[in-house]
Structure formats: structure tokens, C-alpha cells
Design a protein around this motif. Structure first.
Motif, mmCIF file in Angstrom:
data_model
loop_
_atom_site.group_PDB
_atom_site.id
_atom_site.type_symbol
_atom_site.label_atom_id
_atom_site.label_comp_id
_atom_site.label_asym_id
_atom_site.label_seq_id
_atom_site.Cartn_x
_atom_site.Cartn_y
_atom_site.Cartn_z
ATOM 1 N N LEU A 169 10.782 -2.850 61.488
ATOM 2 C CA LEU A 169 10.804 -1.594 62.256
ATOM 3 C C LEU A 169 9.428 -1.255 62.816
ATOM 4 O O LEU A 169 9.308 -0.695 63.907
ATOM 5 N N PHE A 170 8.410 -1.638 62.091
ATOM 6 C CA PHE A 170 7.039 -1.426 62.560
ATOM 7 C C PHE A 170 6.782 -2.267 63.818
ATOM 8 O O PHE A 170 6.245 -1.776 64.814
ATOM 9 N N ILE A 171 7.195 -3.530 63.765
ATOM 10 C CA ILE A 171 7.046 -4.422 64.939
ATOM 11 C C ILE A 171 7.876 -3.875 66.097
ATOM 12 O O ILE A 171 7.444 -3.865 67.246
ATOM 13 N N ASP A 172 9.079 -3.388 65.761
ATOM 14 C CA ASP A 172 9.970 -2.835 66.782
ATOM 15 C C ASP A 172 9.285 -1.698 67.539
ATOM 16 O O ASP A 172 9.360 -1.614 68.765
ATOM 17 N N LYS A 173 8.621 -0.846 66.791
ATOM 18 C CA LYS A 173 7.917 0.291 67.399
ATOM 19 C C LYS A 173 6.785 -0.221 68.313
ATOM 20 O O LYS A 173 6.602 0.265 69.427
ATOM 21 N N GLU A 174 6.074 -1.207 67.834
ATOM 22 C CA GLU A 174 4.966 -1.780 68.608
ATOM 23 C C GLU A 174 5.482 -2.394 69.918
ATOM 24 O O GLU A 174 4.901 -2.208 70.982
ATOM 25 N N LYS A 189 21.794 -4.442 66.862
ATOM 26 C CA LYS A 189 21.120 -4.087 65.609
ATOM 27 C C LYS A 189 20.301 -2.805 65.752
ATOM 28 O O LYS A 189 19.569 -2.429 64.838
ATOM 29 N N SER A 190 20.396 -2.160 66.914
ATOM 30 C CA SER A 190 19.614 -0.947 67.210
ATOM 31 C C SER A 190 18.111 -1.160 67.093
ATOM 32 O O SER A 190 17.366 -0.220 66.791
ATOM 33 N N LEU A 191 17.687 -2.401 67.347
ATOM 34 C CA LEU A 191 16.241 -2.659 67.409
ATOM 35 C C LEU A 191 15.831 -2.465 68.869
ATOM 36 O O LEU A 191 15.680 -3.421 69.642
ATOM 37 N N THR A 192 15.653 -1.208 69.240
ATOM 38 C CA THR A 192 15.481 -0.870 70.656
ATOM 39 C C THR A 192 14.127 -1.321 71.210
ATOM 40 O O THR A 192 14.005 -1.555 72.410
ATOM 41 N N ARG A 231 11.149 -2.578 56.757
ATOM 42 C CA ARG A 231 10.098 -1.639 57.199
ATOM 43 C C ARG A 231 9.116 -2.332 58.137
ATOM 44 O O ARG A 231 8.679 -1.775 59.136
ATOM 45 N N ALA A 232 8.788 -3.568 57.796
ATOM 46 C CA ALA A 232 7.862 -4.333 58.645
ATOM 47 C C ALA A 232 8.505 -4.636 59.998
ATOM 48 O O ALA A 232 7.856 -4.544 61.039
ATOM 49 N N GLU A 268 7.543 -13.670 61.124
ATOM 50 C CA GLU A 268 7.449 -14.515 59.924
ATOM 51 C C GLU A 268 6.695 -13.768 58.823
ATOM 52 O O GLU A 268 7.073 -13.781 57.661
ATOM 53 N N PHE A 269 5.626 -13.097 59.236
ATOM 54 C CA PHE A 269 4.807 -12.347 58.295
ATOM 55 C C PHE A 269 5.605 -11.203 57.666
ATOM 56 O O PHE A 269 5.453 -10.902 56.475
ATOM 57 N N ALA A 270 6.473 -10.579 58.446
ATOM 58 C CA ALA A 270 7.316 -9.482 57.948
ATOM 59 C C ALA A 270 8.246 -9.979 56.847
ATOM 60 O O ALA A 270 8.661 -9.197 55.975
#
Ligand SMILES: [Fe+2]
Ligand SMILES: [Fe+2]
Length: 164
Positions: free
Chosen positions: A152-157, A34-37, A149-150, A142-144
Motif C-alpha cells: 500500500l505504501f508503494i501504491d501511494k508512491e 485489487k483496488s490498488l489504484t 502495508r508495504a 520484492e522488498f515488500a
């Protein structure tokens, strides 16, 4: 020297730790597809940690003059639909490992193996941390609520995690 019962239980635990690494690598594959690196990199570190746990027990058995019993490592076959499914599976698996560590501790107490009891204490504490990390990841996802977008934000974190 650890007795036969303890040796078997420790060997089973090594198998579970290595299986956990395998299992988490199958989660890495899910995220890579899924490219969630960030998620993938976080899970890779998680898998490496599990290998470390396996080695830690293996080395302990050597230091106690015991020979580990090698067992077949099961192949992970689980398939997931969503990111939430994966992180929930991670949390469930950590709870399963905690039970197994507690069982190991019960056994060490029954067998009055004080050295093993002290050794296993590290894993008891480690599992508190593992469950805490996994459950807060479930909370975040769950919150996302499926919002890309949420996620991807977690992914970055998650990409900021480094091996200790
Ligand atoms: Fe572990
Ligand atoms: Fe773990």
C-alpha cells in the motif's frame, strides 16, 4: 523514403507498441480489481506512453513518405496471481521491446538509413529508462515481500506519477 525492409520493421514495431498498450491495460485491470489504484494509475500512464511511441513511429513513416502496414493487434491473455508476477511481467516485456528496438537499429545500420538510425536512437535511450523504471519497481515489490502495508505504501508512491 524508407525502403521496404525498414517499412516492414517499423510497422512491426508500431504493432508491438500498440500491443504493449493493450498488455499494460490488462495489467491496469488486474490492479483495479485489487483496488490498488496507485499501481493502476501508474500502468495507465505507461499504456498511454506506449500509444505515444506507436504514434511517433507512424508519424515518422508519414514524414518519410512511407505507408505503414497495418497488422492485427494480438489480445493479451496472460493472467497473474500476485503483484510481483505483474511487475516482473512488465520488466520482461520491456526487455523484449528493447531487443526489438535494437533489431530495428541493426537493420537501419545495415541498410545505411541514417535518418532512421537517428530517429531510432530516441527509442534506444527511452528503453534504458523504461527498463530502469520497471526493474526498480520489481525491486521495491520484492522488498515488500508480500506485506500488505508495504504494498500500500508503494501504491501511494506510484499514484504520484503524472504523464509527461
Ligand atoms: Fe514503447
Ligand atoms: Fe515501454
Amino acid at each position: 523514403m524508407v525502403n521496404k525492409k525498414m517499412l516492414k520493421a517499423f510497422s512491426d514495431q508500431v504493432n508491438k507498441e500498440f500491443y504493449s498498450a493493450y498488455y499494460y491495460l490488462s495489467m491496469v485491470s488486474f490492479f483495479e480489481k485489487k483496488s490498488l489504484t496507485g499501481f493502476a494509475s501508474w500502468m495507465r500512464i505507461q499504456a498511454e506512453e506506449e500509444l505515444g511511441h506507436g504514434y511517433k513511429i507512424y508519424n515518422y513513416l508519414i514524414s518519410r513518405g512511407g505507408e505503414m502496414e497495418f497488422e492485427t493487434i494480438e489480445a493479451p491473455t496472460e493472467k497473474w496471481e500476485t503483484v510481483l508476477d505483474v511487475v516482473k511481467a512488465l520488466y520482461e516485456h520491456e526487455q523484449f521491446v528493447t531487443k526489438s528496438i535494437h533489431h530495428l537499429m541493426d537493420l537501419a545500420m545495415e541498410e545505411k538509413d541514417h535518418a532512421s538510425r537517428s530517429f531510432i536512437q530516441w527509442f534506444v535511450d527511452e528503453q534504458v529508462e523504461e527498463e530502469d523504471h520497471a526493474s526498480s519497481l520489481v525491486d521495491k515489490v520484492e522488498f515488500a515481500n508480500g506485506d500488505p502495508r508495504a504494498i500500500l505504501f508503494i501504491d501511494k508512491e506510484l499514484s504520484a506519477r503524472t504523464s509527461e
